[in-house]
Design a protein around this motif. Structure first.
Motif, PDB file in Angstrom:
ATOM      1  N   ALA A   1       0.843  -1.199   0.000  1.00 11.30           N
ATOM      2  CA  ALA A   1       0.000   0.000   0.000  1.00 11.30           C
ATOM      3  C   ALA A   1       0.874   1.243   0.000  1.00 11.30           C
ATOM      4  CB  ALA A   1      -0.886  -0.001   1.235  1.00 11.30           C
ATOM      5  N   GLY A   2       0.493   2.220  -0.799  1.00 10.86           N
ATOM      6  CA  GLY A   2       1.255   3.466  -0.888  1.00 10.86           C
ATOM      7  C   GLY A   2       1.819   3.660  -2.282  1.00 10.86           C
ATOM      8  N   TYR A   3       2.756   4.566  -2.399  1.00 10.29           N
ATOM      9  CA  TYR A   3       3.379   4.905  -3.676  1.00 10.29           C
ATOM     10  C   TYR A   3       4.785   4.326  -3.706  1.00 10.29           C
ATOM     11  CZ  TYR A   3      -0.491   8.162  -4.028  1.00 10.29           C
ATOM     12  OH  TYR A   3      -1.739   8.707  -4.081  1.00 10.29           O
ATOM     13  N   HIS A   4       5.053   3.476  -4.697  1.00  6.50           N
ATOM     14  CA  HIS A   4       6.354   2.806  -4.795  1.00  6.50           C
ATOM     15  C   HIS A   4       7.267   3.595  -5.715  1.00  6.50           C
ATOM     16  CE1 HIS A   4       9.118  -0.257  -6.614  1.00  6.50           C
ATOM     17  NE2 HIS A   4       9.372  -0.373  -5.335  1.00  6.50           N
ATOM     18  N   CYS A   5       8.491   3.833  -5.268  1.00  6.94           N
ATOM     19  CA  CYS A   5       9.505   4.491  -6.095  1.00  6.94           C
ATOM     20  C   CYS A   5      10.464   3.417  -6.583  1.00  6.94           C
ATOM     21  CB  CYS A   5      10.244   5.554  -5.293  1.00  6.94           C
ATOM     22  SG  CYS A   5      11.616   6.283  -6.202  1.00  6.94           S
ATOM     23  N   PRO A   6      10.447   3.079  -7.878  1.00  3.41           N
ATOM     24  CA  PRO A   6      11.330   2.014  -8.377  1.00  3.41           C
ATOM     25  C   PRO A   6      12.804   2.412  -8.387  1.00  3.41           C
ATOM     26  CG  PRO A   6      10.086   2.991 -10.178  1.00  3.41           C
ATOM     27  CD  PRO A   6       9.580   3.610  -8.923  1.00  3.41           C
ATOM     28  N   VAL A   7      13.096   3.704  -8.440  1.00  3.35           N
ATOM     29  CA  VAL A   7      14.490   4.161  -8.473  1.00  3.35           C
ATOM     30  C   VAL A   7      15.156   3.913  -7.127  1.00  3.35           C
ATOM     31  CG1 VAL A   7      15.992   6.155  -8.811  1.00  3.35           C
ATOM     32  CG2 VAL A   7      13.957   5.895 -10.220  1.00  3.35           C
ATOM     33  N   CYS A   8      14.481   4.331  -6.045  1.00  4.95           N
ATOM     34  CA  CYS A   8      15.039   4.184  -4.698  1.00  4.95           C
ATOM     35  C   CYS A   8      14.577   2.894  -4.025  1.00  4.95           C
ATOM     36  CB  CYS A   8      14.641   5.378  -3.832  1.00  4.95           C
ATOM     37  SG  CYS A   8      15.100   6.954  -4.550  1.00  4.95           S
ATOM     38  N   ASP A   9      13.626   2.181  -4.637  1.00  2.00           N
ATOM     39  CA  ASP A   9      13.058   0.940  -4.112  1.00  2.00           C
ATOM     40  C   ASP A   9      12.540   1.156  -2.692  1.00  2.00           C
ATOM     41  OD1 ASP A   9      12.232  -1.664  -4.411  1.00  2.00           O
ATOM     42  OD2 ASP A   9      14.013  -2.465  -3.419  1.00  2.00           O
ATOM     43  N   CYS A  10      11.606   2.114  -2.574  1.00  7.38           N
ATOM     44  CA  CYS A  10      10.987   2.387  -1.280  1.00  7.38           C
ATOM     45  C   CYS A  10       9.507   2.673  -1.494  1.00  7.38           C
ATOM     46  CB  CYS A  10      11.664   3.565  -0.584  1.00  7.38           C
ATOM     47  SG  CYS A  10      11.473   5.125  -1.447  1.00  7.38           S
ATOM     48  N   VAL A  11       8.728   2.592  -0.416  1.00 10.26           N
ATOM     49  CA  VAL A  11       7.293   2.859  -0.471  1.00 10.26           C
ATOM     50  C   VAL A  11       6.989   4.066   0.404  1.00 10.26           C
ATOM     51  CG1 VAL A  11       5.004   1.965   0.078  1.00 10.26           C
ATOM     52  CG2 VAL A  11       6.716   0.459  -0.887  1.00 10.26           C
ATOM     53  N   VAL A  12       6.245   5.026  -0.156  1.00 11.48           N
ATOM     54  CA  VAL A  12       5.836   6.223   0.576  1.00 11.48           C
ATOM     55  C   VAL A  12       4.328   6.151   0.745  1.00 11.48           C
ATOM     56  CG1 VAL A  12       5.944   8.723   0.629  1.00 11.48           C
ATOM     57  CG2 VAL A  12       7.715   7.460  -0.543  1.00 11.48           C
ATOM     58  N   LYS A  13       3.827   6.471   1.924  1.00 13.82           N
ATOM     59  CA  LYS A  13       2.431   6.191   2.258  1.00 13.82           C
ATOM     60  C   LYS A  13       1.422   7.173   1.669  1.00 13.82           C
ATOM     61  CE  LYS A  13       3.362   2.553   4.552  1.00 13.82           C
ATOM     62  NZ  LYS A  13       3.081   1.264   3.949  1.00 13.82           N
ATOM     63  N   ASP A  14       1.765   8.430   1.455  1.00 16.70           N
ATOM     64  CA  ASP A  14       0.775   9.359   0.904  1.00 16.70           C
ATOM     65  C   ASP A  14       1.366  10.192  -0.228  1.00 16.70           C
ATOM     66  OD1 ASP A  14       2.326  11.188   2.218  1.00 16.70           O
ATOM     67  OD2 ASP A  14       0.890  11.624   3.788  1.00 16.70           O
ATOM     68  N   SER A  15       0.473  10.855  -0.981  1.00 11.05           N
ATOM     69  CA  SER A  15       0.884  11.548  -2.198  1.00 11.05           C
ATOM     70  C   SER A  15       1.778  12.754  -1.917  1.00 11.05           C
ATOM     71  CB  SER A  15      -0.347  11.989  -2.993  1.00 11.05           C
ATOM     72  OG  SER A  15      -1.154  12.834  -2.203  1.00 11.05           O
ATOM     73  N   ALA A  16       1.518  13.469  -0.829  1.00 13.52           N
ATOM     74  CA  ALA A  16       2.334  14.653  -0.513  1.00 13.52           C
ATOM     75  C   ALA A  16       3.781  14.243  -0.237  1.00 13.52           C
ATOM     76  CB  ALA A  16       1.752  15.392   0.684  1.00 13.52           C
ATOM     77  N   ASN A  17       3.949  13.194   0.553  1.00 18.57           N
ATOM     78  CA  ASN A  17       5.306  12.727   0.846  1.00 18.57           C
ATOM     79  C   ASN A  17       5.967  12.122  -0.385  1.00 18.57           C
ATOM     80  OD1 ASN A  17       5.355  13.540   3.510  1.00 18.57           O
ATOM     81  ND2 ASN A  17       4.506  11.624   4.260  1.00 18.57           N
ATOM     82  N   TYR A  18       5.155  11.504  -1.269  1.00 14.90           N
ATOM     83  CA  TYR A  18       5.716  10.936  -2.501  1.00 14.90           C
ATOM     84  C   TYR A  18       6.272  12.047  -3.389  1.00 14.90           C
ATOM     85  CZ  TYR A  18       6.006   8.416  -6.913  1.00 14.90           C
ATOM     86  OH  TYR A  18       6.452   7.870  -8.097  1.00 14.90           O
ATOM     87  N   LEU A  19       5.512  13.144  -3.501  1.00 17.20           N
ATOM     88  CA  LEU A  19       5.997  14.283  -4.302  1.00 17.20           C
ATOM     89  C   LEU A  19       7.256  14.885  -3.685  1.00 17.20           C
ATOM     90  CD1 LEU A  19       2.658  16.028  -5.269  1.00 17.20           C
ATOM     91  CD2 LEU A  19       4.236  14.869  -6.786  1.00 17.20           C
ATOM     92  N   ASP A  20       7.283  14.979  -2.349  1.00 19.20           N
ATOM     93  CA  ASP A  20       8.494  15.470  -1.677  1.00 19.20           C
ATOM     94  C   ASP A  20       9.677  14.557  -1.978  1.00 19.20           C
ATOM     95  OD1 ASP A  20       7.208  17.615  -0.611  1.00 19.20           O
ATOM     96  OD2 ASP A  20       6.886  16.724   1.365  1.00 19.20           O
ATOM     97  N   HIS A  21       9.412  13.241  -1.997  1.00 22.68           N
ATOM     98  CA  HIS A  21      10.495  12.278  -2.231  1.00 22.68           C
ATOM     99  C   HIS A  21      11.057  12.406  -3.640  1.00 22.68           C
ATOM    100  CE1 HIS A  21      12.767   8.574  -2.496  1.00 22.68           C
ATOM    101  NE2 HIS A  21      12.061   8.265  -3.565  1.00 22.68           N
TER     102      HIS A  21
ATOM    103  N   ALA B   1      20.027   9.602  -7.026  1.00 26.05           N
ATOM    104  CA  ALA B   1      19.901   8.242  -7.559  1.00 26.05           C
ATOM    105  C   ALA B   1      19.693   8.281  -9.071  1.00 26.05           C
ATOM    106  CB  ALA B   1      18.748   7.515  -6.884  1.00 26.05           C
ATOM    107  N   LEU B   2      19.077   9.345  -9.574  1.00 28.31           N
ATOM    108  CA  LEU B   2      18.895   9.515 -11.024  1.00 28.31           C
ATOM    109  C   LEU B   2      20.148  10.069 -11.694  1.00 28.31           C
ATOM    110  CD1 LEU B   2      15.293  11.013 -11.157  1.00 28.31           C
ATOM    111  CD2 LEU B   2      16.004   8.763 -11.914  1.00 28.31           C
TER     112      LEU B   2
END
Length: 203
Positions: A83-103, A112-113
């Motif tokens: 559950a949450g937003y997965h970042c394939p570059v950093c291989d981590c999961v962020v729980k909400d959209s605001a934190n995902y955008l911050d990430h 990493a890019l």
């Protein structure tokens, strides 16, 4: 006093650990030498990293595709299916959209890019080209007064059509209700349904 002195003489302190100062000084010197060798090797191995300047994202950030959907979450599922937003570059999961955008806008993700957080300085020619592109886009997408009048007229027509449909629905409901009332008053229909009427039999 004499009795306590005699007890002190008879105490056995041989179980206490004894430290050889020279041995431990030698160990400390060896450890310092190893640390200095490790530092010099790490400095020699790592060449300075040249990172690209920050640039525009070439993909659309997908925040809405999983909205309103239910998902079974298990602890043994891979990160991409949790559950949450997965970042394939950093291989981590962020729980909400605001934190995902911050990430994805943050330093760790950009490194990493392979990008630094510095923006490339634009030349005069690049700025002029960008202005030309924006002027063309504005000219193609701008509305004239005639377009605006047409849109207002179309909206008014749609509103009138909706009102007419509402009036027709109300009329149909009234007709259906009147037909039901007539059917209840008709004695033949009441007899056919198995009862003579709702009037009391007392006179």
């Amino acid at each position: 006093m004499a009795q306590s002195d005699s007890n002190a003489v008879g105490v056995d302190n041989t179980f206490r650990r004894k430290f050889n100062r020279e041995e431990y000084l030698e160990r400390a010197r060896e450890r310092e030498d190893q640390e200095q060798d490790g530092r010099s090797k790490s400095k020699a191995k790592a060449p300075p990293v040249q990172r690209k300047p920050l640039k525009h994202r070439d993909y659309e950030v997908d925040l809405d595709s999983r909205l309103g959907k239910t998902q079974v979450v298990t602890p043994i599922a891979p990160l991409s299916q949790q559950a949450g937003y997965h970042c394939p570059v950093c291989d981590c999961v962020v729980k909400d959209s605001a934190n995902y955008l911050d990430h994805i806008n943050g330093k760790k993700h950009q490194r990493a890019l392979g990008m630094s957080m510095r923006v490339e300085r634009a030349s005069l020619q690049q700025v002029q080209e960008r202005f030309e592109i924006l002027k063309k886009r504005k000219a193609a997408g701008s509305f004239t007064e005639q377009d605006l009048d047409e849109r207002i007229l179309k909206q008014q027509q749609e509103e009138e059509e909706r009102k007419r449909q509402r009036r027709e629905r109300k009329k149909e409901k009234k007709k259906e209700k009147a037909a039901e009332d007539d059917a209840e008053d008709d004695p033949d229909v009441a007899a056919m349904m198995g009862f003579g009427g709702f009037r009391s039999s007392k006179k």
